[in-house]
Each structure stands twice: as structure tokens, then as C-alpha cells.
Enzyme design. Structure first.
Site, PDB file in Angstrom:
ATOM      1  CD  GLN A 141      -2.748  -1.220   2.506  1.00 41.92           C
ATOM      2  OE1 GLN A 141      -2.783  -0.258   3.283  1.00 41.92           O
ATOM      3  NE2 GLN A 141      -3.466  -2.314   2.715  1.00 41.92           N
ATOM      4  CB  CYS A 142       4.386   1.791  -0.460  1.00 44.47           C
ATOM      5  SG  CYS A 142       5.673   3.045  -0.515  1.00 44.47           S
TER       6      CYS A 142
END
Length: 233
Positions: free
Chosen positions: A105-106
Site C-alpha cells: 500500500q505504498c
């Protein structure tokens, strides 16, 4: 009057004898008669007393410096795969490796996963391998289970390289392999990993030869990779 004085004298005398008797018995130990029957006191004998059994056991249990061996390469490490099974990194001997701490989720996820897949597809037949280690230490951007992480990487980005157990890369709880990587190649601002997708390039002998920042794109290190692989085209 005479009888009462005699009684008082008797009490005092008896009292004196009673309290002085321990002293007289102690002094008798140093009399000429007792000294001739016993060995003279030798204060140096105290120093020659043997160590206690407990102390001897403790000293034997302490590891010696000679018994503690420092890892010489990444081949000295064993890690866990996503299913919790041990993987001896010596199985990758003779291959060039790129070790990356990944996250799902970066802001760097899409570009890194996409380019990692491209690099792997292009050079896997030349002895190249990517080892991905999920990590949730940066912004809690890898919160899923190992199964969810593997499914995400393999389904969305067609990752064919191995993805290992989720680890910490910084602090006291950092995985031993990451402590070794950081000690082998410190970053510009210190040894600590700064964010998701930091990269370590490993040669065919298991040595850390380079380190790249999280913002360094995988394709930008292709030149360094080809040199280690011996690929000219």
C-alpha cells in the site's frame, strides 16, 4: 552487714567470671599448648581455595569469542518463506540477487513491483533472482497476512520470484539477514532502512556489492545487474 557484703562480692565475682569465660576460651586457642597441637594460621591459604562448582558451571556456559563466528556472506543465513518453512540462502549460490523490502500500500508499490517483474523476466535465465521481504514498519503499509501479500503480488504484478515471511528491517527486532545487509552496506544517512523498497544487490559469491534507496527504480540498476551477470547484450 559482713554477710551481705560477702554476698555482693560473690555475685560480682561470679558475674565477672561468667562474662569473661568466652574470652578466656578464645585466648586458649592461641596458647602455647594449643599452637603446638594445631597447624599455625596461614592467611594465604584463603587465596588458594578452589572456585565453587556453581561458578565453574557459569564460566563454562559463557560463549567464548573464538566460538562466536561472524557471517561471511548471506549464505550463512536461513530465513522463513511465506508459509513459514525454513529456506537456506545457500541454495542461491552462484546467482546474482536483488533483496527488496516490499509493501502493498505504498506510493512506490506500483512502479517498483512493475519494474521488478520486468527485470526478473528479462534476466532470470541468466542466473538472476529477486528475494522479496514484506515489511510493515513504514506507515503500516503492509498490514496483510503472508497469504494476502503473495496473492496481491502474484495476481496484480505477476511476481514469479520468491516472497518470504514478513519481517522487521530496523530496530532490535530486525531480521538477522537485514542486520547483516545493513552492516555490509550502510546508507547515506546511516545504516537504517529509510522506507519501503530499499534494494541490496548481491554478487554470485553472496557478498553485498551495492545498496539503492527506496526511490531508485529497479530498471535504473540494470547496468549494474548486467555487469554482475556477465551479460553484454
Amino acid at each position: 552487714m559482713l554477710r551481705s557484703s560477702f554476698r555482693l562480692l560473690y555475685i560480682r565475682t561470679n558475674h565477672l567470671v561468667r562474662f569473661s569465660s568466652p574470652l578466656s576460651s578464645s585466648l586458649s586457642l592461641f596458647s602455647s599448648k594449643s599452637s603446638s597441637a594445631k597447624l599455625p594460621f596461614n592467611p594465604h591459604r584463603i587465596r588458594s581455595l578452589p572456585l565453587s562448582t556453581t561458578g565453574a558451571k557459569l564460566s563454562k556456559s559463557e560463549p567464548s569469542m573464538a566460538a562466536t563466528s561472524e557471517p561471511k556472506s548471506i549464505y550463512d543465513f536461513t530465513v522463513k518463506d511465506a508459509k513459514g518453512k525454513d529456506v537456506d540462502l545457500s541454495t542461491y549460490k552462484g546467482k546474482v540477487l536483488l533483496i527488496v523490502n516490499v509493501a502493498s500500500q505504498c506510493g512506490l508499490t506500483n512502479s517498483n513491483y512493475t519494474e521488478l517483474a520486468q527485470l526478473y523476466s528479462k534476466y532470470k535465465d541468466h542466473g538472476f533472482e529477486i528475494l522479496a521481504f514484506p515489511c510493515n514498519q513504514f506507515g503500516s503499509q503492509e498490514p496483510g497476512t503472508n497469504e494476502e501479500i503473495v496473492e496481491f503480488a502474484c495476481t496484480k504484478f505477476k511476481a514469479e520470484y520468491p516472497i518470504f515471511d514478513k519481517v522487521d528491517v530496523n530496530g532490535d527486532t530486525a531480521a538477522p539477514i537485514y542486520k547483516y545487509l545493513k552492516s555490509s552496506k550502510g546508507g547515506i544517512f546511516g545504516d537504517g532502512i529509510k522506507w519501503n523498497f530499499a534494494k541490496f544487490l548481491i554478487d554470485k559469491d553472496g557478498n553485498v556489492v551495492d545498496r539503492y534507496a527506496p526511490t531508485t527504480s529497479p530498471l535504473s540498476i540494470e547496468k549494474d545487474l548486467k555487469k554482475l551477470l556477465g551479460v553484454t547484450a
